[in-house]
Design a protein around this motif. Structure first.
Motif, PDB file in Angstrom:
ATOM      1  N   LYS A 142     -13.881   9.167   5.194  1.00 38.19           N
ATOM      2  CA  LYS A 142     -13.389  10.140   6.163  1.00 38.19           C
ATOM      3  C   LYS A 142     -13.932   9.828   7.561  1.00 38.19           C
ATOM      4  N   GLY A 143     -13.031   9.779   8.520  1.00 38.40           N
ATOM      5  CA  GLY A 143     -13.421   9.677   9.917  1.00 38.40           C
ATOM      6  C   GLY A 143     -12.761  10.801  10.689  1.00 38.40           C
ATOM      7  N   ALA A 144     -12.821  10.739  11.990  1.00 29.17           N
ATOM      8  CA  ALA A 144     -12.189  11.785  12.789  1.00 29.17           C
ATOM      9  C   ALA A 144     -10.673  11.637  12.810  1.00 29.17           C
ATOM     10  N   GLY A 145     -10.174  10.414  12.477  1.00 28.84           N
ATOM     11  CA  GLY A 145      -8.735  10.193  12.474  1.00 28.84           C
ATOM     12  C   GLY A 145      -8.120  10.275  13.850  1.00 28.84           C
ATOM     13  N   LEU A 146      -8.840   9.769  14.858  1.00 28.33           N
ATOM     14  CA  LEU A 146      -8.374   9.858  16.240  1.00 28.33           C
ATOM     15  C   LEU A 146      -7.639   8.587  16.651  1.00 28.33           C
ATOM     16  N   SER A 147      -6.694   8.737  17.565  1.00 26.91           N
ATOM     17  CA  SER A 147      -6.081   7.580  18.197  1.00 26.91           C
ATOM     18  C   SER A 147      -7.051   7.030  19.247  1.00 26.91           C
ATOM     19  N   ASN A 148      -6.727   5.854  19.796  1.00 25.60           N
ATOM     20  CA  ASN A 148      -7.555   5.299  20.876  1.00 25.60           C
ATOM     21  C   ASN A 148      -7.613   6.259  22.063  1.00 25.60           C
ATOM     22  N   GLU A 149      -6.462   6.855  22.390  1.00 25.30           N
ATOM     23  CA  GLU A 149      -6.410   7.774  23.526  1.00 25.30           C
ATOM     24  C   GLU A 149      -7.266   9.014  23.274  1.00 25.30           C
ATOM     25  N   LEU A 180      -6.775   3.847  34.020  1.00 25.32           N
ATOM     26  CA  LEU A 180      -6.335   2.583  33.431  1.00 25.32           C
ATOM     27  C   LEU A 180      -6.785   2.485  31.975  1.00 25.32           C
ATOM     28  N   THR A 181      -7.964   2.995  31.685  1.00 21.38           N
ATOM     29  CA  THR A 181      -8.435   3.002  30.299  1.00 21.38           C
ATOM     30  C   THR A 181      -7.524   3.861  29.427  1.00 21.38           C
ATOM     31  N   LEU A 182      -7.180   5.035  29.920  1.00 21.46           N
ATOM     32  CA  LEU A 182      -6.308   5.929  29.153  1.00 21.46           C
ATOM     33  C   LEU A 182      -4.910   5.326  28.977  1.00 21.46           C
ATOM     34  N   ALA A 220      -0.305  -4.513  24.307  1.00 20.44           N
ATOM     35  CA  ALA A 220      -1.221  -3.990  25.332  1.00 20.44           C
ATOM     36  C   ALA A 220      -2.236  -5.022  25.818  1.00 20.44           C
ATOM     37  N   LYS A 221      -2.061  -6.287  25.465  1.00 22.95           N
ATOM     38  CA  LYS A 221      -3.100  -7.282  25.757  1.00 22.95           C
ATOM     39  C   LYS A 221      -3.353  -7.429  27.258  1.00 22.95           C
ATOM     40  N   ASN A 222      -2.301  -7.281  28.084  1.00 23.68           N
ATOM     41  CA  ASN A 222      -2.511  -7.414  29.532  1.00 23.68           C
ATOM     42  C   ASN A 222      -3.330  -6.253  30.073  1.00 23.68           C
ATOM     43  N   GLU A 223      -3.020  -5.041  29.595  1.00 18.22           N
ATOM     44  CA  GLU A 223      -3.780  -3.868  30.022  1.00 18.22           C
ATOM     45  C   GLU A 223      -5.220  -3.944  29.531  1.00 18.22           C
ATOM     46  N   ILE A 224      -5.414  -4.448  28.310  1.00 21.34           N
ATOM     47  CA  ILE A 224      -6.774  -4.619  27.788  1.00 21.34           C
ATOM     48  C   ILE A 224      -7.555  -5.582  28.681  1.00 21.34           C
ATOM     49  N   ALA A 225      -6.912  -6.682  29.065  1.00 20.32           N
ATOM     50  CA  ALA A 225      -7.572  -7.646  29.962  1.00 20.32           C
ATOM     51  C   ALA A 225      -7.897  -7.011  31.305  1.00 20.32           C
ATOM     52  N   MET A 226      -6.957  -6.213  31.845  1.00 22.23           N
ATOM     53  CA  MET A 226      -7.187  -5.595  33.153  1.00 22.23           C
ATOM     54  C   MET A 226      -8.360  -4.628  33.124  1.00 22.23           C
ATOM     55  N   ILE A 227      -8.414  -3.761  32.116  1.00 22.01           N
ATOM     56  CA  ILE A 227      -9.504  -2.782  32.105  1.00 22.01           C
ATOM     57  C   ILE A 227     -10.830  -3.468  31.828  1.00 22.01           C
ATOM     58  N   LYS A 228     -10.796  -4.594  31.082  1.00 20.31           N
ATOM     59  CA  LYS A 228     -12.037  -5.310  30.818  1.00 20.31           C
ATOM     60  C   LYS A 228     -12.582  -5.961  32.097  1.00 20.31           C
ATOM     61  N   VAL A 229     -11.716  -6.262  33.054  1.00 19.89           N
ATOM     62  CA  VAL A 229     -12.161  -6.744  34.365  1.00 19.89           C
ATOM     63  C   VAL A 229     -12.627  -5.569  35.222  1.00 19.89           C
ATOM     64  N   VAL A 230     -11.850  -4.509  35.229  1.00 19.29           N
ATOM     65  CA  VAL A 230     -12.074  -3.403  36.162  1.00 19.29           C
ATOM     66  C   VAL A 230     -13.320  -2.585  35.821  1.00 19.29           C
ATOM     67  N   MET A 238       3.738   9.397  29.854  1.00 15.85           N
ATOM     68  CA  MET A 238       2.343   9.479  29.417  1.00 15.85           C
ATOM     69  C   MET A 238       1.768  10.846  29.780  1.00 15.85           C
ATOM     70  N   ASP A 239       1.147  11.459  28.803  1.00 20.80           N
ATOM     71  CA  ASP A 239       0.508  12.759  29.017  1.00 20.80           C
ATOM     72  C   ASP A 239      -0.948  12.625  28.604  1.00 20.80           C
ATOM     73  N   PHE A 240      -1.843  12.691  29.580  1.00 22.70           N
ATOM     74  CA  PHE A 240      -3.257  12.474  29.298  1.00 22.70           C
ATOM     75  C   PHE A 240      -4.023  13.772  29.079  1.00 22.70           C
ATOM     76  N   ALA A 241      -3.297  14.873  28.908  1.00 27.42           N
ATOM     77  CA  ALA A 241      -3.986  16.126  28.575  1.00 27.42           C
ATOM     78  C   ALA A 241      -4.628  15.988  27.195  1.00 27.42           C
ATOM     79  N   TYR A 242      -5.844  16.510  27.054  1.00 28.82           N
ATOM     80  CA  TYR A 242      -6.524  16.416  25.773  1.00 28.82           C
ATOM     81  C   TYR A 242      -5.823  17.296  24.741  1.00 28.82           C
TER      82      TYR A 242
END
Length: 423
Positions: free
Chosen positions: A79-86, A324-326, A340-350, A1-5
């Motif tokens: 037309k949108g920005a065409g961005l991924s979730n990340e 965790l969101t990223l 990703a459902k488990n990670e979605i659940a975790m960040i929704k708690v956190v 995973m590379d979280f650099a913009y």
């Protein structure tokens, strides 16, 4: 995973930051003054000119529909920005610093989730009638799921009936906490109800598009959140009495409501978390500035050890939630919402719990000012606290996380017991 913009994201990030500095923050006082004036004039549930003027500026700068992913953009023909979730995450975080800012960029809930739902599961007719005006910012929408008479955290309890009658469906039921239904521009409700009580448990529910002006719909009252009614957006209690819509308004097919819900709520949940991180960041900034400027017992509040501990803890909590969101956004992009459902659940708690704690500490540093609307913290707290319920309460997500974790060991051979060390 590379979280650099990516260069694209960084460029958009700088543009959104500049827009916030030049237009959004200076408009906060104007926003509240206009809302108070509308209240005095008996026009509380009226779209605000402040927001509409800002929308025109955002659209002129091509900062519009930034949430719209590439696949949805292709389905919608818009037309949108065409961005991924990340890629979208840091932009949503910046918008989240001011609760009304997301609407200025046409990136606010529940419209974003509804737009994606209509794009993915609607027909060409649905897209032309509702999706295009939503993408243009001409109308608003609502998602009618939660009910007052059942525990809606278990969506199989939802009792609103959607019954086939010839070429129509007839809808009867009571809903509440329907966000956005107070806005006079709300033109469509994506409504979830029970279409076949005798079907398998997760095939009883359906989702149907209901025009807001359909006969039989009654908006009963706005519900307040710790004293705030969120006008002109609102969280309404509604009644559907023999509301009749064409059978063609059914999304995806009868009995597929849960399938749609999983597709809709995953992105909606993480978008809330992205915005909450921005809200917490702003609370921390206000906390630091206030603490450095106030003197108590011979030294600044910032010099008090308890304040320093809370500032440090807030910094840690925000950064952990962001990571965790990223990670969750990255996994959604790479493997899909289901994986990703488990990670979605975790960040929704956190994220909501983190935001509540950080905002609470910021309120404490502000003293009495933290409890009133001279600062944005009291309203920010109610917003963050509400999101511990929205899109599923903490307890439901925690149960899902625990089941997933326990499931990892269900089929594994028993490991040898650890030796007991006696002291």
């Amino acid at each position: 995973m590379d979280f650099a913009y990516s260069p694209k994201t960084e460029a958009l990030r700088q543009r959104v930051l500049r827009f916030m500095d030049e237009h959004i923050y200076p408009a906060e006082s104007t926003y509240h003054a206009e809302l108070e004036a509308n209240t005095a004039a008996g026009k509380r549930w009226t779209p605000l000119k402040t927001i509409e003027d800002l929308k025109a500026k955002a659209r002129a700068q091509d900062l519009w529909n930034l949430f719209l992913p590439e696949d949805t953009a292709e389905l919608s023909g818009f037309k949108g920005a065409g961005l991924s979730n990340e890629e979208y995450a840091p932009l949503a975080e910046i918008m989240g610093r001011v609760p009304f800012a997301s609407e200025v960029f046409n990136c606010s809930a529940p419209d974003t989730g509804n737009m994606e739902t209509i794009a993915r599961y609607g027909s060409d007719e649905h897209r032309a009638r509702w999706l295009q005006p939503l993408l243009e910012g001409q109308i608003r929408s609502a998602f009618a799921m939660t009910e007052p008479d059942v525990a809606s955290s278990d969506a199989t309890n939802i009792a609103t009936r959607i019954e086939r009658d010839g070429d129509d469906y007839v809808i009867n039921g009571r809903k509440w906490w329907i966000s956005g239904a107070g806005d006079p521009r709300c033109a469509v409700y994506i409504t979830m109800g029970k279409s076949d009580p005798d079907a398998a448990r997760h095939q009883q529910q359906s989702m149907v598009l209901v025009p807001a002006d359909a006969p039989g719909i009654k908006v009963l009252r706005p519900l307040n959140v710790m004293g705030y009614d969120d006008a002109p957006h609102g969280h309404m209690e509604m009644l559907f009495e023999n509301v009749r819509v064409p059978a063609s308004n059914m999304l995806l097919g009868q009995g597929r409501g849960f399938e749609i819900a999983q597709g809709r709520l995953g992105p909606g949940r993480i978008h809330h978390c992205m915005r909450l991180i921005g809200l917490a960041e702003r609370a921390l900034e206000l906390m630091c500035r206030r603490a450095a400027s106030r003197v108590a017992f011979g030294k600044t509040v910032a010099q008090q050890t308890v304040t320093q501990e809370r500032i440090a803890e807030a910094r840690c909590k925000i950064d952990m939630a962001r990571l965790l969101t990223l990670k969750t956004a990255w996994l959604m992009d790479k493997a899909g919402n289901k994986v990703a459902k488990n990670e979605i659940a975790m960040i929704k708690v956190v994220a909501p719990s983190m935001a509540c704690q950080v905002i609470d500490w910021a309120m404490q540093v502000h003293g009495g000012g933290g409890m009133c609307d001279d600062f944005p913290l009291a309203f920010a707290y109610t917003h963050a606290r509400t999101l511990r319920f929205a899109d599923g309460p903490d307890e439901v997500h925690r149960n899902a996380i625990a089941k997933m974790e326990l499931g990892k060991y269900a089929d594994r051979p028993q490991q040898h017991d650890m030796p007991v060390t006696r002291f």
